[in-house]
Design an enzyme around this catalytic site. Structure first.
Site, short mmCIF file in Angstrom:
data_model
loop_
_atom_site.label_atom_id
_atom_site.label_comp_id
_atom_site.label_asym_id
_atom_site.label_seq_id
_atom_site.Cartn_x
_atom_site.Cartn_y
_atom_site.Cartn_z
N THR A 65 0.81 -1.22 0.00
CA THR A 65 0.00 0.00 0.00
C THR A 65 0.84 1.27 0.00
OG1 THR A 65 -1.79 -1.11 1.14
CG2 THR A 65 -1.76 1.26 1.31
N SER A 114 1.31 -7.64 -1.27
CA SER A 114 2.00 -8.72 -0.54
C SER A 114 1.18 -9.99 -0.43
CB SER A 114 2.46 -8.23 0.83
OG SER A 114 1.39 -8.17 1.73
N THR A 125 1.62 -4.86 4.05
CA THR A 125 1.48 -5.29 5.45
C THR A 125 0.86 -6.68 5.57
OG1 THR A 125 -0.68 -4.20 5.61
CG2 THR A 125 1.25 -2.94 6.33
N ASP A 126 0.08 -7.10 4.56
CA ASP A 126 -0.70 -8.34 4.71
C ASP A 126 0.16 -9.54 5.09
OD1 ASP A 126 -2.95 -6.91 4.18
OD2 ASP A 126 -3.23 -7.65 2.13
N THR A 169 2.86 -10.24 14.42
CA THR A 169 1.66 -10.66 13.69
C THR A 169 0.90 -9.41 13.26
OG1 THR A 169 1.50 -12.64 15.06
CG2 THR A 169 -0.50 -11.99 13.95
N GLN A 194 -3.51 -21.15 19.51
CA GLN A 194 -4.32 -20.13 18.84
C GLN A 194 -4.29 -18.82 19.61
OE1 GLN A 194 -8.30 -21.65 18.16
NE2 GLN A 194 -7.52 -23.54 17.26
N CYS A 195 -3.88 -18.88 20.89
CA CYS A 195 -3.85 -17.66 21.71
C CYS A 195 -2.71 -16.76 21.25
CB CYS A 195 -3.61 -17.99 23.18
SG CYS A 195 -4.98 -18.84 23.92
#
Ligand code: ASP
Length: 345
Positions: A16, A61, A92-93, A168, A280-281
């Site tokens: 972007t 990306s 950023t993706d 993340t 997953q946390c």
């Protein structure tokens, strides 16, 4: 070359930060690098020696695949002696995947590689791209007693510098798009740029940079959810070329204990599929054996991912599996922090 000035190579891959709205379709598309530089003449005022290379064409990306990580790494390798630091402009993706991948590819890295981008194009009045890019360059150029302050692969975004393989993307709306949940930020930018030197990784002995350029992409991710059917699990495990499975479990690494689940995990382990337990946390770590609901995974030979992100787990596996290592060696390295990606208790 100007020996007294820090020298920085900007590697523009797309994203972007360098996009413009297509007047016909109304969608955002990457533009070329000279256009970006036109919008940010302030860079010249930094007083560094700056050169750039641009992907042709630049990409969103979401199009990233391992071949592109190899290209970025090769650009760094070819220019490693000439520059003090590298800034990678990237969408950023998938930035957290790319930064993680590069951290495992660049063995014995001793110079900064700072990934950055923007949520709004650099030509937009309210862009976050200018601050992100300028501060990333300052960080990549920072030296103390002639040595780089941050000789790591990092992501700089919205005032925070984080270790790439700890990061993340958590927000598709706010400028504050990235989070390093399980590791402190390496620097914060306010009025002053404050580095957390205690948490930055410094290379031990000086060694030449070695670049791992190969990937084994035969991995899968199985995210558990209540109600998951055996048929779904069979579909994922039916991937015959699979070499490793990332099992995205609940909480501290927990999973169902029913025979329908456990039999399938055991069968996969008997096929020599390496199974890595990743929670997953966002915060906290896998602790195999803490609950009854994870003890059976441990017994089946599942490896703890500790507090690794899925992005780091995916890329670490792809890099390790492409090297000439035995399964036991790969398992041993998965349980070791190679580039500061996990906290082993
Ligand atoms: N779709 C864009 C990309 O990842 C989003 C961004 O750059 O923020 O390339």
């Amino acid at each position: 070359m100007h020996p007294e000035k820090s020298s920085i190579l900007l590697i523009y891959t797309g994203g972007t930060i360098g996009m413009l709205k297509d007047p016909v379709k109304g969608t955002l598309k990457p533009i070329d690098f000279t256009n970006i530089m036109k919008h940010i003449p302030e860079i010249k005022g930094l007083g560094y020696f700056i050169e750039s290379v641009s992907f042709d064409p630049p990409i969103d990306s979401s199009e990233i695949e391992p071949g592109i990580w190899t290209r970025i790494a090769e650009i760094i390798e070819e220019n490693y002696q000439k520059f003090d630091g590298f800034v990678v402009l990237h969408g950023t993706d998938t930035m957290a995947y790319s930064a993680s991948a590069l951290s495992f590819m660049l063995e014995d890295l001793a110079k900064p590689v700072i990934f950055t981008g923007a949520q709004l194009p650099i030509g937009a009045l309210r862009t976050d791209g200018k601050e992100n890019l300028i501060t990333s360059i300052v960080i990549a150029a920072a030296k103390e007693y002639g040595k780089p302050v941050v000789p790591e692969v990092c992501i700089y975004f919205e005032s925070k510098l984080s270790r790439g393989n700890r990061t993340t993307k958590v927000n598709a709306e706010h400028f504050n798009a990235f989070q390093s949940a399980n590791y402190p930020y390496l620097a914060k930018a306010g009025v002053h740029l404050v580095y957390d030197r205690e948490h930055i990784r410094y290379p031990g002995k000086f060694r030449d940079l070695v670049v791992h350029k190969n990937f084994n992409q035969h991995i899968a991710i199985l995210k558990l959810f209540p109600g998951m059917t055996p048929e779904y699990m069979d579909a994922v495990l039916g991937y015959s070329a699979m070499k490793a499975l990332i099992l995205e479990t609940y909480g501290a690494g927990n999973a169902p204990t029913g025979a329908w689940f456990l039999d399938r995990i055991q069968k996969a382990a008997r096929r020599n599929i390496i199974i890595l337990d990743v929670t997953q946390c966002r915060w906290g770590s896998v602790e195999l054996g803490r609950y009854e609901t994870s003890r059976h995974l441990l017994n089946a030979g599942v490896i703890s991912g500790y507090d690794i992100t899925t992005e780091a787990a995916t890329t670490k596996l792809m890099v390790l599996l492409a090297q000439n290592l035995t399964d036991d060696e790969v398992k041993m390295l998965l349980n070791k922090s190679l580039k500061g990606e996990i906290t082993v208790p």
